[in-house]
Design a protein around this motif. Structure first.
Motif, PDB file in Angstrom:
ATOM      1  N   GLY A  50     -37.757-125.948 -97.128  1.00 39.68           N
ATOM      2  CA  GLY A  50     -38.615-126.147 -98.289  1.00 39.68           C
ATOM      3  C   GLY A  50     -38.850-127.628 -98.481  1.00 39.68           C
ATOM      4  N   CYS A  51     -38.354-128.165 -99.587  1.00 40.85           N
ATOM      5  CA  CYS A  51     -38.619-129.567 -99.925  1.00 40.85           C
ATOM      6  C   CYS A  51     -37.686-130.525 -99.207  1.00 40.85           C
ATOM      7  CB  CYS A  51     -38.498-129.743-101.425  1.00 40.85           C
ATOM      8  SG  CYS A  51     -36.837-129.363-102.045  1.00 40.85           S
ATOM      9  N   ARG A  52     -36.712-130.018 -98.484  1.00 45.21           N
ATOM     10  CA  ARG A  52     -35.716-130.796 -97.734  1.00 45.21           C
ATOM     11  C   ARG A  52     -34.794-131.620 -98.626  1.00 45.21           C
ATOM     12  NH1 ARG A  52     -35.472-130.043 -92.544  1.00 45.21           N
ATOM     13  NH2 ARG A  52     -33.883-131.645 -92.454  1.00 45.21           N
ATOM     14  N   GLN A  60     -28.878-127.770 -98.927  1.00 43.86           N
ATOM     15  CA  GLN A  60     -30.126-128.485 -98.627  1.00 43.86           C
ATOM     16  C   GLN A  60     -31.240-127.465 -98.460  1.00 43.86           C
ATOM     17  OE1 GLN A  60     -30.504-130.775 -94.957  1.00 43.86           O
ATOM     18  NE2 GLN A  60     -32.151-132.006 -95.814  1.00 43.86           N
ATOM     19  N   HIS A  61     -32.346-127.742 -99.120  1.00 41.14           N
ATOM     20  CA  HIS A  61     -33.499-126.828 -99.019  1.00 41.14           C
ATOM     21  C   HIS A  61     -34.265-127.171 -97.744  1.00 41.14           C
ATOM     22  CE1 HIS A  61     -37.008-124.744-101.356  1.00 41.14           C
ATOM     23  NE2 HIS A  61     -36.540-124.031-100.344  1.00 41.14           N
ATOM     24  N   ILE A  62     -33.659-126.821 -96.612  1.00 43.52           N
ATOM     25  CA  ILE A  62     -34.200-127.308 -95.327  1.00 43.52           C
ATOM     26  C   ILE A  62     -35.555-126.719 -94.990  1.00 43.52           C
ATOM     27  CG2 ILE A  62     -32.119-128.068 -94.091  1.00 43.52           C
ATOM     28  CD1 ILE A  62     -32.096-125.265 -92.803  1.00 43.52           C
ATOM     29  N   ASN A 102     -32.151-121.341-107.397  1.00 42.83           N
ATOM     30  CA  ASN A 102     -33.184-122.058-108.136  1.00 42.83           C
ATOM     31  C   ASN A 102     -33.192-123.518-107.684  1.00 42.83           C
ATOM     32  OD1 ASN A 102     -35.109-122.827-109.925  1.00 42.83           O
ATOM     33  ND2 ASN A 102     -33.810-122.628-111.742  1.00 42.83           N
ATOM     34  N   CYS A 103     -34.082-123.842-106.742  1.00 41.87           N
ATOM     35  CA  CYS A 103     -34.209-125.233-106.301  1.00 41.87           C
ATOM     36  C   CYS A 103     -34.836-126.010-107.455  1.00 41.87           C
ATOM     37  CB  CYS A 103     -35.078-125.322-105.048  1.00 41.87           C
ATOM     38  SG  CYS A 103     -35.461-127.029-104.607  1.00 41.87           S
ATOM     39  N   PRO A 104     -34.212-127.104-107.904  1.00 44.29           N
ATOM     40  CA  PRO A 104     -34.767-127.837-109.049  1.00 44.29           C
ATOM     41  C   PRO A 104     -36.151-128.412-108.747  1.00 44.29           C
ATOM     42  CG  PRO A 104     -32.575-128.641-108.457  1.00 44.29           C
ATOM     43  CD  PRO A 104     -32.991-127.695-107.379  1.00 44.29           C
ATOM     44  N   HIS A 105     -36.514-128.448-107.468  1.00 48.40           N
ATOM     45  CA  HIS A 105     -37.825-128.989-107.104  1.00 48.40           C
ATOM     46  C   HIS A 105     -38.855-127.902-106.853  1.00 48.40           C
ATOM     47  CE1 HIS A 105     -35.667-132.791-106.533  1.00 48.40           C
ATOM     48  NE2 HIS A 105     -34.765-132.077-105.875  1.00 48.40           N
ATOM     49  N   CYS A 106     -38.409-126.723-106.368  1.00 46.48           N
ATOM     50  CA  CYS A 106     -39.348-125.689-105.910  1.00 46.48           C
ATOM     51  C   CYS A 106     -39.262-124.383-106.705  1.00 46.48           C
ATOM     52  CB  CYS A 106     -39.097-125.348-104.444  1.00 46.48           C
ATOM     53  SG  CYS A 106     -39.010-126.770-103.381  1.00 46.48           S
ATOM     54  N   GLY A 107     -38.209-124.175-107.464  1.00 44.00           N
ATOM     55  CA  GLY A 107     -38.061-122.898-108.163  1.00 44.00           C
ATOM     56  C   GLY A 107     -37.191-121.923-107.400  1.00 44.00           C
TER      57      GLY A 107
HETATM   58 ZN   LIG Z   1     -36.861-127.198-102.809  1.00 42.45          ZN
END
Ligand SMILES: [Zn+2]
Lengths: 998, 89
Positions: free
Chosen positions: B62-64, B58-60, B5-10
């Motif tokens: 995705g949102c980085r 790191q959400h590389i 669960n990326c806190p920025h993207c879900g």
């Molecule tokens: Zn993200």
């Protein structure tokens, strides 16, 4: 040959479509809807292969995924595939298959001699015997084992089939389309949940296809067909046959292999052979049913001995009699169901039941049909070598220890039922700690670890009525949680015959004076005696027993052998089964094609291919390309018959004498903006950055925290708060992550943004003494003189109407410029450079010439910045600030990094000035020293110096700073070369760096 | 494959992320005199925990963004995820 064992009145096969096929070169016929196994059995063929260790004749044991022996080599569309289960392979017209494990043929097999030598092949045989002497392994043991054992043969040709991957999300994933799968799918679908229902067989319905039950006033099979038909019309439901869910992974992700084309003579155009589904499910319902357990007795691997459920399936689904004189050996009522089906279709079976006086509806029916039933009777041993001819049978005492007088009964098959083992594999894979259920003598799922629920027979529930009730309820309950809908589905009434309790009996004792092999694991040839030896030799943990004997370690993962193995250990050890423990199941549930796992990531699709905007121009001009990470870069531009050496030499020489142009688009580029940008650079690079003026570039080196050089490159100050950083091609992605790490986590107070612009800019390096002339013609209105645009200067210009950035930086060591334009204009820029450069004899140059130029200048690159060197090693210590702190600085104080004789970059020239030194060669003092010869350093990069016309290399050499002038040897055992060399300065050409400033 | 669960993207699959190690490690301040031992602990020494572990990803693709993930190293259970600047209780 006619299908002597095919019945006309029964089966789900399509008799209108006759198919021809070949097995071991002989032609047979079957029908559409057959498996290879059912078609062979219809033709009376029972002998399909030889066993793994003893090469005993083997036939069919099951009718599906649990099959331990009927493994064949398949030929399809001019390709071959090994290890195909004949019980799973659907028949198609022209199918060809051969036996495996036999040489020279299935009927006469040399390896069968192992069978007579079996006294020498006990448990642990391989560990004990083939250990010594070591030298025998490669020459004698391995070739012997390879020839005599092993399964099928993999094709050595490129696989032309196409395999696809698919990602899917759903509310409920249901594994298995038997009664529990259908009911739960139906209830969940009615609540609007997104449902995927997967069935590994071609036909939906599971046990309903073969059982004699009624659901809602129709046969179980008809009810199943009705449910499937309705599910197929629902938009929120996907039903998939020929699809095996084989792995349950973390966070409710399951993987399913869909056989799209295996049942066809040839894969249809644009279709895959298999499709691998990665399914993330909110809830998983495991309705994978159960597998019948064998009873262990003498020669229980003889062709013709099979599971009673398999015999029933061959009869009811395929209309095939596995024998005309069947003997049923059972410890529960399931054997009776098979017997009843035989009897109903004109074949008189004999039932041997280990129980004394069982009583149930099913047994009553068998009796009323007049079936011959012998209670407290067992099969002691099957007789017949390549096929069952008769059975030695005997009565057995109540304590199951004493056999009565042995009699011989003629029969042509023995159908065995030792009760049922729930298929708990998926639940076990999910992390569920399974528990032993005494009433059924088997393991069932315990407490769920992930969002999974096991239903029906897989959960040890063998009553159809209970299965339907719990499955409808579970489907409704779980879907309601997700969709908030709660539609009631009426549960149909069920008519099924009540059965009586099974007998806790699984292994027939050996009669006095006989030492029949009694097999537990049919695929790996593990017999009762092997387990006994292992325990006698001191193995206690079931995991050790398993590895020592290879029990359950064959490709069938012990589907039919695990529990019997455990029962045996528990009996000998005098422990209850749960105390012995059992092994954890791991994916895959059944073997999966490597092709399906790899998917489309083969050949050039195994990684992305990036091309610069000038790629088409390079292609047109005979560039020979090389992979540089994911990029394709010109290595050299071939003229006539030039080879790499000649071409790159010509290109490099032209840079030194005239001017060349190189595509440097692939360099990593990072745009850095913000008021604290300079401060960030100052912390990231080893040198000082706070005072770099606008319009100037600077070379920088960045370290990891451990002091090792991470990357190098130039960064240019475009405006007050705006910098343009370049990285090496290889490190571009890592450097961006590195910067983001420090900005987001370590120094969030810095007001800076970074973004990759690698793909936004096309770059051309124009290098050579005449590069200024070319640049002036490209930008006639700019002052590009040495004063107007000095070394490390930057300006912006207009390139025939296109906005351009001009950097005066040099990798080649010559007077050089790098011009960047937006990528869309890259080709335009390149053509303009070539056009105006013509007067100055411009030539494009590739990576090989680029390397030559930088090596003879002593400029470091990836081969020196190899993740093992610090700035000093690369003679970059001048760039290390003593005043400020930066990433990795503290590590440079490590004693190894400050040692007096620390390694350092040097130049290396062969004494004969002729012999090129292989990269990777070691530098040693004495070429005759005994091995291991102490290594002083290694050759990192080699070229042919165009300046001096002789070989030149760079090396990282111990105490390099004091080694100039020394004579050493470069040794390359790989290339079998010993080259006397002299150590020189790494700056072989223009050591004072005058050219770049000229 | 983990589901993070990326806190920025879900909720996003693991293939979009890259692992970044122990999130509890604090880089010593710049320009601060520190002992060899402190520096070694920062650069090299990590506990190889079994159980609950706060780690960086790191959400590389995705949102980085670098995020913190509280995960059980033995079972892969993810208890919670946090933004880079979020305090972890
Ligand atoms: Zn993200």
């Amino acid at each position: 040959m006619s299908q002597d064992f095919r019945l006309e009145s029964i089966g789900l096969i399509n008799r209108d479509k006759k198919l021809s096929f070949k097995f071991n070169g002989k032609k047979y016929f079957g029908y559409e809807g057959d498996t290879l196994a059912s078609a062979l059995l219809a033709n009376g063929v029972h002998l399909v292969g030889r066993s793994f260790k003893y090469h005993r004749p083997r036939g069919f044991f099951g009718a599906g995924v649990d099959e331990p022996y009927a493994i064949v080599q398949l030929y399809r569309n001019n390709e071959t595939e090994p290890n195909i289960k004949a019980t799973e392979q659907e028949l198609f017209d022209g199918l060809e298959a051969k036996s495996v494990n036999c040489w020279p043929s299935v009927n006469f097999d040399i390896g069968a001699i192992n069978n007579f030598l079996k006294i020498f092949l006990p448990a642990g045989f391989y560990y004990k015997t083939f250990m010594w002497p070591k030298s025998f392994w490669y020459r004698i043991y391995e070739p012997f084992i390879r020839k005599a054992a092993g399964l099928g043969v993999a094709s050595t040709k490129h696989d032309k089939e196409r395999y696809e991957h698919k990602y899917e999300y759903c509310d409920l994933l249901i594994a298995g389309s038997g009664p529990s799968g259908l009911s739960s799918a139906y209830a969940a679908a009615k609540n609007g949940a997104k449902v995927i229902l997967a069935e590994d067989k071609p036909r939906f319905g599971g046990s309903l296809l073969t059982s004699d039950v009624n659901i809602g006033n129709q046969s179980g099979k008809d009810w199943a067909e009705g449910i499937i038909a309705e599910l197929k019309t629902m938009p929120n439901v996907v039903v998939k046959n020929r699809s095996q869910i084989f792995g349950y992974y973390d966070h409710n992700m399951l993987v399913m292999s869909e056989k799209v084309s295996d049942h066809l003579p040839k894969t249809k155009k644009y279709h895959p052979n298999k499709r691998l589904w990665y399914i993330r499910a909110k809830e998983v319902l495991i309705s994978s049913g159960s597998i019948e357990r064998p009873i262990v007795f003498g020669n229980n691997d003889t062709p013709g001995v099979m599971l009673s459920s398999a015999a029933k399936e061959y009869l009811k689904v395929y209309g095939v009699l596995v024998g005309k004189n069947p003997l049923i050996f059972t410890n529960n009522d399931s054997g009776y169901e098979t017997a009843i089906e035989f009897q109903k279709h004109g074949v008189q079976p004999v039932i041997l039941d280990s129980r004394k006086n069982p009583d149930s509806e099913i047994i009553d029916e068998a009796k009323s049909l007049g079936i011959d039933i012998k209670n407290s009777y067992v099969v002691v041993a099957a007789q017949g070598y390549k096929k069952v001819k008769s059975a030695d049978v005997a009565s057995i005492s109540d304590d199951k220890k004493q056999l009565g007088k042995i009699e011989n009964i003629k029969c042509d098959c023995i159908c065995v039922s030792g009760f049922w083992t729930p298929s708990i594999h998926l639940a076990s894979q999910s992390g569920n700690k399974t528990k032993f259920k005494e009433e059924i003598d088997a393991f069932v799922p315990g407490i769920s670890k992930q969002q999974e629920t096991t239903l029906g027979a897989a959960n040890g529930v063998f009553s159809l009525e209970e299965t339907l009730q719990t499955s409808f309820a579970k489907g409704r309950e779980l879907s309601k949680k997700i969709t908030d809908n709660d539609n009631e589905v009426s549960i149909p009434n069920v008519v099924e015959k009540k059965s009586s309790k099974h007998d806790k009996f699984w292994c027939v004792p050996l009669p006095a004076g006989k030492n029949y092999k009694r097999f537990l694991d049919f695929q790996n040839d593990v017999a009762v005696s092997d387990i006994e030896i292992a325990l006698r030799e001191g193995y206690r943990s079931i995991e050790h027993v398993k590895r020592y004997t290879t029990l359950g370690m064959a490709t069938d993962q012990g589907k039919t052998s695990n529990l019997n193995g455990l029962q045996l250990v528990s009996e000998i050890e005098n422990k209850v089964v749960p105390a012995v423990g059992h092994t954890t199941f791991r994916p895959p549930y059944t073997p999966i094609s490597i092709g399906a796992i790899v998917g489309r990531e083969v050949g050039k699709h195994s990684k992305p291919t990036r091309k610069s905007p000038m790629h088409a121009w390079h292609e047109k001009n005979n560039a020979v390309f090389v992979d540089a990470g994911v990029w394709l870069r010109p290595r050299y531009y071939k003229r006539g018959n030039e080879n790499l050496f000649e071409g790159s030499k010509r290109e490099a020489k032209n840079v030194r004498t005239n001017v060349g142009v190189c595509d440097v688009t692939t360099l990593g580029k990072i745009d850095i903006k913000g008021p604290d940008a300079a401060e960030l650079l100052n912390r990231v690079y080893t040198n000082a950055w706070l005072k770099l003026p606008v319009g100037k570039a600077r070379y920088g080196v960045m370290l990891r925290e451990d002091g090792i050089v991470m990357d190098d490159g130039t960064t240019t100050r475009i405006s007050e708060n705006h910098y343009h950083m370049t990285t090496t091609t290889a490190q571009a992605a890592n450097v961006l992550s590195h910067l983001e790490y420090y900005l987001q986590l370590v120094w969030p107070e810095l007001n800076v943004n970074v973004v990759s612009t690698t793909e936004q800019w096309a770059g051309a390096a124009i290098a050579g003494p005449k590069s200024r002339d070319v640049l002036q013609k490209l930008f006639p209105n700019l002052d590009v003189s040495n004063e107007g645009l000095p070394f490390m200067g930057y300006m912006e210009g207009d390139l025939f109407g296109v906005k351009a950035r001009i950097f005066r930086i040099s990798f080649s060591g010559e007077l050089a410029y790098e011009v960047n334009v937006e990528s869309d204009n890259g080709n335009f820029m390149w053509e303009k450079i070539m056009e105006v450069g013509e007067d100055f004899k411009i030539q494009p140059y590739g990576t090989e010439a680029l390397s030559t130029l930088r090596i003879e200048m002593g400029h470091v690159a990836g081969s020196e910045l190899d993740g093992r060197t610090i700035p000093y090693d690369n003679s970059l210590e001048g760039l290390v600030s003593k005043k400020k702190d930066f990433i990795g600085k503290r590590s440079l104080q490590r004693s190894a990094f400050t040692a007096e004789d620390r390694q350092k970059i040097v130049g290396v020239v062969p004494l004969d000035k002729k012999t090129s030194i292989p990269e990777g060669s070691h530098l040693v003092k004495d070429d005759k020293a005994p091995l291991p010869n102490p290594k002083l350093g290694h050759i990192s990069a080699s070229c042919w110096s165009v300046e001096y016309d002789n070989p030149f290399s760079l090396a990282i050499l111990k105490d390099g700073k004091n080694m100039i002038g020394e004579k050493l040897f470069a040794m390359s055992p790989l290339k079998n070369k010993v080259i006397p060399v002299e150590i020189v300065s790494s700056h072989y050409v223009d050591p004072k760096g005058e050219r770049v400033r000229s | 494959m983990l589901y993070i669960n990326c806190p920025h993207c879900g909720m996003r699959p693991q293939i979009e992320f890259s692992y970044g190690g122990d999130a509890s490690v604090k880089r010593p301040e710049l320009n601060k005199e520190i002992s060899d031992q402190e520096w070694d602990d920062f650069v090299y020494n990590r506990k190889s925990l079994r159980g609950k572990h706060l780690e960086l990803w790191q959400h590389i693709s995705g949102c980085r963004q670098w995020i913190k993930v509280e995960r059980d190293t033995a079972t892969h259970e993810i208890f919670n995820t946090f933004k880079a600047d979020e305090e972890v209780a």
